[in-house]
Design a protein around this motif. Structure first.
Motif, PDB file in Angstrom:
ATOM      1  N   UNK A 123       0.719  17.256  27.826  1.00 32.08           N
ATOM      2  CA  UNK A 123       0.936  17.725  29.175  1.00 32.08           C
ATOM      3  C   UNK A 123       1.860  18.821  29.521  1.00 32.08           C
ATOM      4  N   UNK A 124       3.193  18.767  28.778  1.00 36.58           N
ATOM      5  CA  UNK A 124       3.943  20.070  28.676  1.00 36.58           C
ATOM      6  C   UNK A 124       3.204  21.241  28.508  1.00 36.58           C
ATOM      7  N   UNK A 125       2.449  21.193  27.462  1.00 38.88           N
ATOM      8  CA  UNK A 125       1.701  22.320  26.743  1.00 38.88           C
ATOM      9  C   UNK A 125       0.782  23.040  27.908  1.00 38.88           C
ATOM     10  N   UNK A 126       0.040  22.090  28.713  1.00 42.14           N
ATOM     11  CA  UNK A 126      -1.037  22.449  29.649  1.00 42.14           C
ATOM     12  C   UNK A 126      -0.152  22.983  30.662  1.00 42.14           C
ATOM     13  N   UNK A 127       0.778  22.516  31.197  1.00 39.04           N
ATOM     14  CA  UNK A 127       1.656  22.930  32.328  1.00 39.04           C
ATOM     15  C   UNK A 127       2.291  24.200  32.035  1.00 39.04           C
ATOM     16  N   UNK A 128       2.899  24.354  30.912  1.00 41.93           N
ATOM     17  CA  UNK A 128       3.461  25.685  30.532  1.00 41.93           C
ATOM     18  C   UNK A 128       2.251  26.909  30.549  1.00 41.93           C
ATOM     19  N   UNK A 129       1.054  26.755  29.607  1.00 41.92           N
ATOM     20  CA  UNK A 129       0.072  27.810  29.648  1.00 41.92           C
ATOM     21  C   UNK A 129      -0.641  28.115  30.968  1.00 41.92           C
TER      22      UNK A 129
END
Length: 401
Positions: free
Chosen positions: A353-359
């Motif tokens: 989830x963090x990765x998707x939000x960041x990208x």
């Protein structure tokens, strides 16, 4: 909206939860309720107790012996009891055993393998939908997580459209008290999952879906019901919450004074913005538990079998843990926020989830660094426990081809 009654041991309050969670800014009311005792009673959703304080919520999340998930982790329960959504709807030690079946591709060390996929999906959507100077970024947020989950499970990307529709029908039916819509959506999704489980038991491969379908728990092959529940968690929790997380992040970037320019000039600060939005607008506002024995919180007596909501959103705005909590501040120490829960049921997909939000935030700021929110944004829940923008209309200078 809130009917404050006389004190009942711990200043319980009869709460209209639906109105509160639909409010654009419920945090002052939550603070009033905390100051009144920190324990509330709601007759909504079949009736439940709500815990609001950070320490209360964290302690209850760490105590599955008294605050059990085995009878459902939502209020009201959205799943079919024959197919418990494990590990979410299991208590230790089984919860930990089921969790291991799902963790492999969701560990921090696996995230680098999803960067190109998420980046490509985001750029493709921006090229196709955001070339004219206006777009609904909620639609972007709704596109990425389902396709990523489909990829991780080993499903065709086209299947994402079906399970998104069933998932949305399920939570919409629960939120609008439409049992026919909820039940038909649940059964359609479970039917799809069970058919896939039977397929992978006949023809196993290297996908996560196959690993779950053929997994072992305590030395025995996982039951079809438990395998279906585990995949159910990945599909539903794996995209509903992240959609809201992405949309809330893009909303705040577009409205918080100076934030967008800071992130454009310092993209390395985007992870700080991600953590702060998770604290500030937790996509999951609460999770449900069932009491296994009579107990009391802050002197408020609760009985065995009653439902209790661990109100993560309110806890993340507890000034005793996060000073000046209504301020969005990327310089804040956000460590310990409860957006992903706490304890054995902490979200297994939090790193994804963090990765998707960041990208997604990185790519949006590259594509439309001057975007502005172009219409009022309604924050509401698509299930009682969820919260996020309904839509996010923006305008911007179209990129030069």
């Amino acid at each position: 909206m809130t009917d404050v009654t006389d004190k009942i041991d711990a200043a319980t309050v009869n709460l209209n939860y639906d109105d509160l969670n639909s409010s654009a800014c419920p945090w002052p009311q939550y603070q009033e309720l905390r100051e009144a005792g920190g324990v509330v009673r709601s007759n909504d959703l079949g009736g439940f107790w709500g815990l609001l304080g950070y320490d209360q919520v964290k302690a209850a999340a760490a105590d599955p012996g008294r605050f059990s998930s085995a009878q459902g982790a939502t209020i009201p329960r959205m799943t079919d009891p024959r197919f418990p959504a494990v590990p979410l709807e299991a208590d230790p030690p089984e919860a930990g055993l089921y969790r291991k079946l799902l963790q492999g591709p969701l560990r921090p060390g696996k995230m680098a393998g999803y960067v190109d996929l998420i980046t490509d999906l985001t750029r493709s959507w921006l090229r196709d939908h955001a070339g004219t100077g206006s777009a609904d970024l909620k639609e972007l947020a709704a596109t990425i997580p389902p396709e990523v989950i489909a990829h991780i499970l080993g499903l065709d990307a086209a299947d994402a459209d079906d399970f998104v529709a069933w998932s949305h029908g399920m939570v919409e039916g629960a939120a609008t008290d439409n049992p026919e819509l909820k039940n038909s959506s649940v059964q359609s999704l479970l039917g799809y999952i069970i058919a896939k489980i039977n397929h992978y038991r006949e023809s196993p491969d290297e996908t996560l879906f196959s690993a779950v379908a053929n997994g072992e728990v305590n030395g025995e092959k996982i039951t079809v019901g438990a395998a279906a529940g585990a995949v159910f968690v990945l599909i539903v929790a794996g995209h509903e919450t992240t959609i809201n997380g992405i949309a809330s992040l893009l909303h705040v970037i577009g409205t918080a004074p100076g934030l967008k320019q800071t992130l454009v000039e310092n993209p390395d600060r985007i992870p700080d913005a991600v953590e702060e939005i998770l604290r500030y607008e937790a996509p999951i506002q609460f999770m449900g538990r069932t009491l296994t024995e009579d107990t009391a919180v802050n002197g408020c007596p609760m009985k065995q079998g009653e439902s209790v909501a661990l109100m993560f959103g309110a806890a993340n705005h507890d000034p005793a843990r996060f000073p000046d909590p209504e301020k969005f501040d990327i310089d804040r120490d956000t460590s310990g926020h409860l957006a992903f829960g706490h304890g054995i049921h902490r979200c297994v997909g939090e790193h994804l989830a963090r990765l998707e939000m960041k990208i997604v935030a990185e790519e949006v700021l590259k594509w439309m660094p001057d975007y502005e929110v172009a219409a009022p944004v309604e924050l509401r829940h698509n299930a009682a426990s969820n919260r996020g923008p309904v839509s996010l209309q923006v305008r911007f200078t179209p990129p030069q081809s």
